[in-house]
Design an enzyme around this catalytic site. Structure first.
Site, mmCIF file in Angstrom:
data_model
loop_
_atom_site.group_PDB
_atom_site.id
_atom_site.type_symbol
_atom_site.label_atom_id
_atom_site.label_comp_id
_atom_site.label_asym_id
_atom_site.label_seq_id
_atom_site.Cartn_x
_atom_site.Cartn_y
_atom_site.Cartn_z
ATOM 1 N N TYR A 49 13.621 33.132 1.597
ATOM 2 C CA TYR A 49 12.343 33.939 1.975
ATOM 3 C C TYR A 49 12.480 34.338 3.689
ATOM 4 O O TYR A 49 12.930 33.634 4.380
ATOM 5 C CB TYR A 49 11.124 32.879 1.885
ATOM 6 N N LYS B 107 0.806 -1.238 0.175
ATOM 7 C CA LYS B 107 0.002 0.018 0.284
ATOM 8 C C LYS B 107 0.906 1.169 0.039
ATOM 9 O O LYS B 107 2.060 1.168 0.165
ATOM 10 C CB LYS B 107 -0.891 -0.037 1.383
HETATM 11 C C1 LIG Z 1 -0.177 -1.693 6.722
HETATM 12 C C2 LIG Z 1 -0.743 -2.986 7.099
HETATM 13 C C3 LIG Z 1 0.149 -4.124 7.325
HETATM 14 C C4 LIG Z 1 1.709 -3.826 7.294
HETATM 15 O O1 LIG Z 1 2.064 -3.191 8.502
HETATM 16 P P1 LIG Z 1 3.503 -3.101 8.813
HETATM 17 O O2 LIG Z 1 3.630 -2.452 10.082
HETATM 18 O O3 LIG Z 1 4.250 -2.001 7.512
HETATM 19 O O4 LIG Z 1 4.342 -4.418 8.639
HETATM 20 C C5 LIG Z 1 -0.497 -5.516 7.691
HETATM 21 N N1 LIG Z 1 -1.762 -5.485 7.687
HETATM 22 C C6 LIG Z 1 -2.570 -4.426 7.609
HETATM 23 C C7 LIG Z 1 -3.915 -4.734 7.641
HETATM 24 C C8 LIG Z 1 -2.174 -3.231 7.278
HETATM 25 O O5 LIG Z 1 -2.818 -2.172 6.972
#
Ligand SMILES: *Cc1c(COP(=O)(O)O)cnc(C)c1O
Length: 384
Positions: free
Chosen positions: A276, A36
């Site tokens: 700035y 993601k």
């Molecule tokens: C983002 C996410 C993960 C991964 O999390 P990390 O801490 O980056 O390993 C796993 N499961 C879900 C549902 C997530 O949203």
């Protein structure tokens, strides 16, 4: 096309991180690479082939657009799982593409069943249950209703998974809550099993849970941040330390290096203000290098007068305010800097390193945010 900076993504570092995670979980659990947020800023198009070459063929996304991008970047054998957003009307399309998705409410379950009937292909679903994270997932009170729907519509559904998500396994203060969640997840698993319903895989663990709660590894682990070479928090690293080999005290390696070059120079005198406003007043004569990266490129304004870059292996502090497209850095201490010299924004040069963590001020979770803010337009290059 010329861009003002580029990101190099190391395939070798990813292999090393996956090897380390594999050494912790053993041969059985599937590793799902969480991609993601444009693969935590690394680029889905770059990360997917790197992961596949490291033997990872399962990918987790937040949304359907990301899932389609994974498929487009994959050599063809990838399993793709949407953990969050999709539009109900695109479910028929997702079913045809073989994309798996979380189901965490009755609306989505009904839509999946209807779509599977219409398309004539089973929907590949993961039933997410609420264990205490309180974001998405079926409540304990809904279990009977879910069971009935799953049983009644069994011909239309491929039950790929039973899953949940933990509320902050990276921090010891949350661990009582995590332990409650583990118990509740077990209750759900027992309930479905006792009622004759089986799922292909159970899964719950993110990086921190995989590292700190081995009992949560189950059939599949969803690895985000650790795959990219970062400990979920410094605290996680501290808690893991005793289990790490003394010869290899930090087995995780950053994939990402962010590079640009010197655009131009400016000499200023004592008392001159840089850029700035009055953000920086020169205490003495100084040589500045102007670097073509600013907040529009993901170099945050919070780094005004705080950030550092590496040039010729030496740290050069940002002076003044980070602009939309540029920063000024002090190069007075460098012997002979030249236009076009390499500038490291994140990464190593000589014996020195700028870490992603050094972008952080206070929050330990800033790695996640900093990485995902790297604009997708910056070119990403795979290196070994
Ligand atoms: C983002 C996410 C993960 C991964 O999390 P990390 O801490 O980056 O390993 C796993 N499961 C879900 C549902 C997530 O949203």
């Amino acid at each position: 096309m010329h861009h003002t900076s580029r990101l190099e993504i190391s395939a070798a570092a990813y292999r090393q991180n996956i090897t380390f995670i594999r050494s912790l979980i053993g041969p059985k659990p599937t590793i799902s690479a969480v991609v993601k947020g444009n693969a935590y800023g690394h680029g889905i198009a770059q990360l997917v082939p790197i992961a596949e070459k490291s033997g990872v063929n399962h990918f987790s996304t937040f949304s359907s657009d990301e899932a389609r991008e994974v498929l487009a970047s994959s050599s063809g054998k990838a399993e793709v799982m949407i953990m969050g957003m999709l539009h109900l009307e695109e479910i028929p399309d997702l079913i045809r593409l073989g994309i798996q998705f979380y189901v965490f409410d009755l609306e989505r379950l009904e839509a999946a069943i209807q779509a599977a009937k219409a398309v004539g292909i089973q929907a590949q679903i993961h039933i997410e249950v609420e264990t205490g994270f309180h974001r998405t997932g079926f409540d304990w009170e809904e279990r009977q209703r879910v069971l009935e729907l799953l049983r009644k519509n069994a011909p239309f559904l491929e039950l790929k998974g039973l899953c949940t998500h933990f509320a902050g396994a990276e921090s010891a203060q949350n661990h009582p809550r995590i332990r409650q969640q583990i118990l509740r997840f077990g209750d759900f698993a027992d309930f479905f099993r006792e009622n004759g319903l089986t799922f292909e895989r159970s899964h719950a663990a993110c990086s921190a849970a995989t590292l700190l709660f081995p009992e949560t590894q189950l059939d599949l682990v969803r690895i985000g941040i650790a795959g990219y070479g970062f400990w979920p928090t410094r605290e996680t690293f501290q808690m893991m330390k005793s289990r790490l080999s003394p010869d290899n005290p930090n087995p995780l390696r950053r994939l990402l290096t962010w590079k640009t070059q010197i655009m131009s120079f400016k000499k200023i005198g004592q008392g001159d203000f840089v850029g700035y406003g009055k953000g920086f007043e020169a205490p003495e004569e100084m040589s500045l290098a102007i670097i073509p990266v600013g907040y529009s490129h993901g170099y945050g304004r919070n780094l005004s007068n705080i950030g550092k870059v590496l040039i010729s292996g030496a740290f050069c502090p940002v002076v003044g305010i980070v602009n939309m497209n540029a920063i000024a850095v002090d190069v007075s201490h460098l012997a002979d800097p030249k236009q076009g010299d390499e500038v490291i924004l994140i990464g190593n040069q000589g014996d020195n390193e700028i870490t992603v963590g050094s972008f952080a001020e206070t929050s330990d979770l800033i790695n996640y945010e900093m990485l995902t803010r790297l604009p997708s337009q910056i070119p990403r290059l795979i290196v070994d």
